[in-house]
Design a protein around this motif. Structure first.
Motif, PDB file in Angstrom:
ATOM      1  N   TYR A   1      32.397  34.681  33.615  1.00  0.00           N
ATOM      2  CA  TYR A   1      31.642  33.812  34.534  1.00  0.00           C
ATOM      3  C   TYR A   1      32.320  32.459  34.666  1.00  0.00           C
ATOM      4  CZ  TYR A   1      27.994  31.038  36.668  1.00  0.00           C
ATOM      5  OH  TYR A   1      27.309  30.222  37.516  1.00  0.00           O
TER       6      TYR A   1
ATOM      7  N   THR B   1      35.083  32.905  37.122  1.00  0.00           N
ATOM      8  CA  THR B   1      34.608  33.280  38.451  1.00  0.00           C
ATOM      9  C   THR B   1      33.954  32.093  39.137  1.00  0.00           C
ATOM     10  OG1 THR B   1      34.239  35.499  37.641  1.00  0.00           O
ATOM     11  CG2 THR B   1      33.140  34.923  39.688  1.00  0.00           C
ATOM     12  N   GLN B   2      33.255  31.287  38.356  1.00  0.00           N
ATOM     13  CA  GLN B   2      32.524  30.158  38.913  1.00  0.00           C
ATOM     14  C   GLN B   2      33.458  28.991  39.263  1.00  0.00           C
ATOM     15  OE1 GLN B   2      29.584  30.102  39.946  1.00  0.00           O
ATOM     16  NE2 GLN B   2      29.314  27.915  40.304  1.00  0.00           N
TER      17      GLN B   2
ATOM     18  N   ASP C   1      39.296  29.362  41.732  1.00  0.00           N
ATOM     19  CA  ASP C   1      39.596  30.765  41.470  1.00  0.00           C
ATOM     20  C   ASP C   1      39.150  31.642  42.632  1.00  0.00           C
ATOM     21  OD1 ASP C   1      40.035  32.977  39.235  1.00  0.00           O
ATOM     22  OD2 ASP C   1      38.173  33.442  40.284  1.00  0.00           O
TER      23      ASP C   1
ATOM     24  N   GLY D   1      36.936  36.637  41.678  1.00  0.00           N
ATOM     25  CA  GLY D   1      35.581  37.051  41.286  1.00  0.00           C
ATOM     26  C   GLY D   1      35.354  38.545  41.374  1.00  0.00           C
ATOM     27  N   ASP D   2      35.805  39.162  42.474  1.00  0.00           N
ATOM     28  CA  ASP D   2      35.539  40.588  42.656  1.00  0.00           C
ATOM     29  C   ASP D   2      36.197  41.429  41.569  1.00  0.00           C
ATOM     30  OD1 ASP D   2      33.898  40.266  44.793  1.00  0.00           O
ATOM     31  OD2 ASP D   2      35.533  40.307  46.262  1.00  0.00           O
TER      32      ASP D   2
ATOM     33  N   ARG E   1      36.945  40.459  38.581  1.00  0.00           N
ATOM     34  CA  ARG E   1      36.276  40.227  37.290  1.00  0.00           C
ATOM     35  C   ARG E   1      34.919  40.932  37.246  1.00  0.00           C
ATOM     36  NH1 ARG E   1      37.632  35.064  37.828  1.00  0.00           N
ATOM     37  NH2 ARG E   1      39.745  34.955  37.059  1.00  0.00           N
TER      38      ARG E   1
ATOM     39  N   PHE F   1      25.969  34.977  35.747  1.00  0.00           N
ATOM     40  CA  PHE F   1      26.960  35.903  36.295  1.00  0.00           C
ATOM     41  C   PHE F   1      26.250  37.077  36.968  1.00  0.00           C
ATOM     42  CE2 PHE F   1      31.075  38.391  35.160  1.00  0.00           C
ATOM     43  CZ  PHE F   1      31.566  38.157  36.422  1.00  0.00           C
TER      44      PHE F   1
ATOM     45  N   THR G   1      31.893  35.187  49.879  1.00  0.00           N
ATOM     46  CA  THR G   1      32.970  34.812  48.975  1.00  0.00           C
ATOM     47  C   THR G   1      33.753  33.688  49.641  1.00  0.00           C
ATOM     48  OG1 THR G   1      34.090  36.689  49.909  1.00  0.00           O
ATOM     49  CG2 THR G   1      33.271  36.943  47.683  1.00  0.00           C
TER      50      THR G   1
END
Lengths: 145, 268, 115
Positions: free
Chosen positions: B177, B180-181, B185, B188-189, B191, B227, B241
């Motif tokens: 998280y 991703t946050q 970055d 995200g997808d 991860r 997350f 996104t």
């Protein structure tokens, strides 16, 4: 790698691992009550299916379970459902990141999201307590109508 | 004050079972568990094995079970815990190598699977002398989770880790998280895919023990729930996104006349 | 993303059950408080079973409960480090068990409704 000793706590570790807060025990009871309810529910489907086979079949099955032992068992189930549903509602909110505030800077002494959602925990537990007592009063009237 | 210290001992060369050694220790106020262990190693038994390096709660090497609670030995004062018996054991839910030392290779392997670094398509094209812009709010949204020192305490506290060998664990999921946050970055997808499948994020049930035990206030359980929220919003198509934050040109300053110019960049 | 949707459905089923079970439990375990007389007698069971509202209520409740229960049970079993092949077997077994439970429950509900 045979020289390593696996230090996992095993299933006992679900229930107890140290001096943790309420939530870890709430999690364990959620699991326990969930399994109990599932066991009852899987039988419940087949028992109540008898209503489709007429009055005789239904009364025969129901008279089999109309005993104090089963009534107490059903009250245990009622307690489990009350706990599982209300604690489950809290976990549902938490798992969607609700009522837990925002990330903060970790400044000692640390505050965690657990502390911020704990009022909700106490509210749902108090509600579950009230419902369980009401169910108990209802059960007493079964024994002394 | 004199107290009794019980140290868990394990030496695979001698026996596959572990046992406890008992020592007497003179404790003074402010003495940490690590201080005590170092004193015992110097004065009582040089064969006690334990891992430590910074002795000030930064490196995360000296995590162990202190009276059945996972904590950093350097971050725990003995008299705060006990006035009679101190029991030291290796972290649970890890593999024990020797005495108080655990094997962290599986732990780090799980950390690696969630790609703990900034992922972006244009990484090769970025001007390495520039900066990537980020607002203070964007920083605050993940900063707490970036204080993780990989000490393994959360895994010792986690009930799922008590039985599930493959579970990614609070540490790796919280770091998933954290990256991703991060507004810089764009992975995200990838991860989410790594964290959601198999023995991933859905095995967290918010028991909260990891957050409670974390010696750095990282609150991994909170990161995991946030997350999840993001995963649900993304899977329902409710969250767009965003492209990763763009780079800022280096700040232009008027250098003083007698300062020599920097050398040419060595990477083209 | 598929596993996220399955998990979200588990939450959603739980939320639906929260309300359905509140009504269901109140009928049978708090009947004195709500003035429901003999909720378990054949007449009162059939009176409920033959209303369209209760048909929908039972069908949704049944599906939600089977999904929520067996998904949760599967999660618990998966945490026992069973190994890949046994995990597949468990998943398949629970799918079969779930289908049987839904089919039996639905058949009984519909048969009682049509009587």
């Amino acid at each position: 790698m045979g020289r390593l000793r696996d230090n996992r706590l095993g299933i006992a570790g679900w229930g107890y691992a140290g001096r943790y807060g309420f939530e870890r025990y709430a999690y364990f009871f959620q699991r326990l009550t969930g399994l109990g309810i599932l066991l009852y529910f899987s039988l419940h489907i087949f028992v109540t299916a008898y209503r489709a086979f007429g009055e005789q079949a239904w009364t025969r099955v129901m008279s089999g379970v109309d005993k104090p032992f089963f009534k107490l068992g059903e009250y245990m189930l009622f307690m489990a459902v009350a706990y599982h549903a209300l604690n489950g509602l809290r976990v549902l909110f938490s798992e969607l990141g609700l009522f837990m505030g925002k990330p903060i800077r970790p400044v000692y002494p640390y505050e965690t999201s657990l502390k911020r959602q704990r009022p909700l925990f106490f509210i749902v537990m108090a509600l579950a307590g009230v419902i369980i007592v009401m169910g108990g009063l209802d059960l007493i009237r079964y024994f002394r109508p | 004050m004199k107290i009794k210290v019980k140290v868990s001992r394990f030496d695979p060369d001698k026996s596959p079972e572990r046992y406890f050694s008992e020592y007497e220790l003179e404790v003074s106020e402010g003495m940490t568990v690590l201080d005590g262990l170092i004193w015992l190693k110097e004065n009582a038994d040089p064969t006690i094995s334990f891992r430590y390096s910074c002795r000030m709660g930064v490196c995360g090497s000296c995590a162990m079970m202190i009276n059945s609670y996972p904590h950093l030995a350097c971050h725990t004062q003995i008299l705060e815990i006990t006035k009679s018996v101190l029991v030291l054991e290796p972290l649970c839910n890890h593999a024990n190598v020797r005495d108080l030392i655990c094997d962290f290779s599986a732990f780090f392997e799980k950390h690696r699977t969630i790609k703990p670094h900034l992922l972006r398509e244009d990484a090769e094209k970025l001007d390495l002398t520039g900066e990537i812009s980020q607002t203070p709010q964007e920083l605050e949204s993940y900063l707490q989770f970036s204080y993780c020192i990989k000490c393994g305490i959360c895994v010792a506290a986690c009930p799922t880790c008590a039985t599930d060998k493959e579970y990614l664990g609070p540490q790796a999921l919280a770091q998933a998280y954290r990256y991703t946050q991060d507004s810089r970055d764009a992975g995200g997808d990838k991860r989410i895919e790594a964290a959601a499948e198999g023995h991933g994020i859905h095995h967290c049930h918010y028991a909260g023990a990891c957050s409670e035990a974390c010696p750095k206030g990282v609150d991994p359980a909170f990161a995991i729930q946030l997350f999840r929220k993001q995963m649900v919003l993304r899977s329902l198509g409710l969250k767009e996104t965003r492209p990763p934050a763009g780079e800022m040109p280096p700040m232009t300053l008027n250098p003083k006349p007698n300062i020599p110019k920097p050398p040419e960049p060595t990477i083209k | 993303m598929n596993s996220v949707r399955c998990w979200f459905l588990f939450l959603l089923a739980g939320l639906i059950l929260f309300f359905i079970m509140a009504a269901h439990m109140a009928t049978f375990h708090l009947s004195h408080f709500f003035g429901i007389h003999e909720p378990l007698s054949y007449d009162s069971v059939m009176a409920r079973s033959q209303q369209a509202l209760f048909l929908i209520f039972y069908l949704i409740g049944l599906s939600a409960a089977v999904y929520h229960g067996l998904y949760g049970f599967r999660r618990i079993l998966m945490e026992l480090s069973l190994g890949r092949s046994l995990e597949k077997l468990v998943t398949a077994g629970l799918c079969v068990a779930g289908s049987v439970m839904v089919l039996v429950g639905m058949a009984a509900t519909v048969m009682a409704f049509l009587q």
